[in-house]
Design a protein around this motif. Structure first.
Motif, PDB file in Angstrom:
ATOM      1  N   UNK A  14       0.820  -1.220   0.000  1.00 56.97           N
ATOM      2  CA  UNK A  14       0.000   0.000   0.000  1.00 56.97           C
ATOM      3  C   UNK A  14       0.853   1.269   0.000  1.00 56.97           C
ATOM      4  N   UNK A  15       2.178   1.117   0.145  1.00 57.24           N
ATOM      5  CA  UNK A  15       3.074   2.271   0.187  1.00 57.24           C
ATOM      6  C   UNK A  15       4.185   2.089  -0.844  1.00 57.24           C
ATOM      7  N   UNK A  38       8.900   0.145  -6.681  1.00 54.30           N
ATOM      8  CA  UNK A  38       7.462   0.133  -6.922  1.00 54.30           C
ATOM      9  C   UNK A  38       7.055   1.240  -7.876  1.00 54.30           C
ATOM     10  N   UNK A  39       6.149   0.915  -8.766  1.00 49.85           N
ATOM     11  CA  UNK A  39       5.615   1.891  -9.712  1.00 49.85           C
ATOM     12  C   UNK A  39       4.541   2.719  -9.004  1.00 49.85           C
ATOM     13  N   UNK A  40       4.653   4.053  -9.024  1.00 47.13           N
ATOM     14  CA  UNK A  40       3.649   4.891  -8.359  1.00 47.13           C
ATOM     15  C   UNK A  40       2.239   4.593  -8.871  1.00 47.13           C
ATOM     16  N   UNK A  41       1.310   4.467  -7.943  1.00 47.54           N
ATOM     17  CA  UNK A  41      -0.086   4.207  -8.304  1.00 47.54           C
ATOM     18  C   UNK A  41      -0.425   2.738  -8.462  1.00 47.54           C
ATOM     19  N   UNK A  42       0.571   1.861  -8.431  1.00 47.05           N
ATOM     20  CA  UNK A  42       0.328   0.425  -8.558  1.00 47.05           C
ATOM     21  C   UNK A  42       0.621  -0.257  -7.235  1.00 47.05           C
ATOM     22  N   UNK A  43      -0.263  -1.176  -6.833  1.00 47.06           N
ATOM     23  CA  UNK A  43      -0.133  -1.797  -5.516  1.00 47.06           C
ATOM     24  C   UNK A  43       0.042  -3.313  -5.578  1.00 47.06           C
TER      25      UNK A  43
END
Length: 203
Positions: A14-15, A38-43
């Motif tokens: 989630x972060x 992590x790709x921003x906006x992808x969880x």
């Protein structure tokens, strides 16, 4: 597993995280190392880590490091020298595309299905002939945690089996699976899949 295989790691975060992933065998040889951002906006994510393991590998150790924290997990390597591995691609209940290897016996059966009609003189004629193929794969003897993968395969709405060098779309037609036998800890199941060799286009 086969000597050339893929370790898949599905996870949710989630972060925003940056982590280092490594896989080593029981002798300490590094089979995989890499950073993941992590790709921003992808969880939700699915990491595919190809590895080449020696035939005498007994287990893998997967380590995931985020900041000053490290998670370590060992995977025991099981091999079957009688049958080659069967690759099955499927989507699990989280929507991740997964690949599983089964080492049991594979049998293939072709069935001809005839569509017939009756003429005005009462003579039967063949209107169409279709051919369906049935794959039956023995799951091999699995412990409780491994049988959960079999359940996910059978519940998947999108399944492919690698046969003669290519992945073939198929559907599961397994009616039931054995989940418990008293005093037995290893259970084998017959998994049945079907596909149409010569599908017809509807008008």
């Amino acid at each position: 597993v086969s000597e050339n295989t893929i370790i898949q790691l599905p996870f949710y975060s989630s972060i925003i995280i940056n982590m280092f992933i490594s896989i080593v065998d029981n002798t300490g040889i590094a089979l995989y190392q890499g950073y993941f951002s992590q790709i921003p906006g992808q969880h939700t994510f699915l990491l595919n880590m190809p590895i080449i393991a020696n035939s005498n590998t007994e287990f893998y150790t997967l380590k995931i490091s985020v900041g000053g924290n490290t998670i370590s997990k060992n995977f025991k390597v099981l091999r079957n020298s009688i049958y080659e591995s069967k690759l099955i691609q499927f989507y699990n209940h989280f929507g991740f595309p997964m690949t599983a290897e089964l080492f049991g016996k594979l049998s293939v059966k072709d069935e001809l299905i005839y569509t017939k009609y009756q003429t005005g003189l009462g003579v039967y004629k063949t209107a169409d002939v279709s051919e369906e193929t049935t794959f039956t794969i023995d799951s091999g003897y699995l412990v409780m945690k491994e049988r959960a993968v079999v359940t996910q395969i059978l519940n998947s709405l999108n399944t492919k089996i690698k046969y003669e060098g290519q992945f073939i779309d198929c559907i599961t037609s397994t009616k039931s699976i054995t989940t418990f036998i008293d005093a037995e800890f290893l259970i084998s199941n017959q998994l049945v899949f079907e596909f149409n060799k010569n599908p017809k286009m509807k008008n």
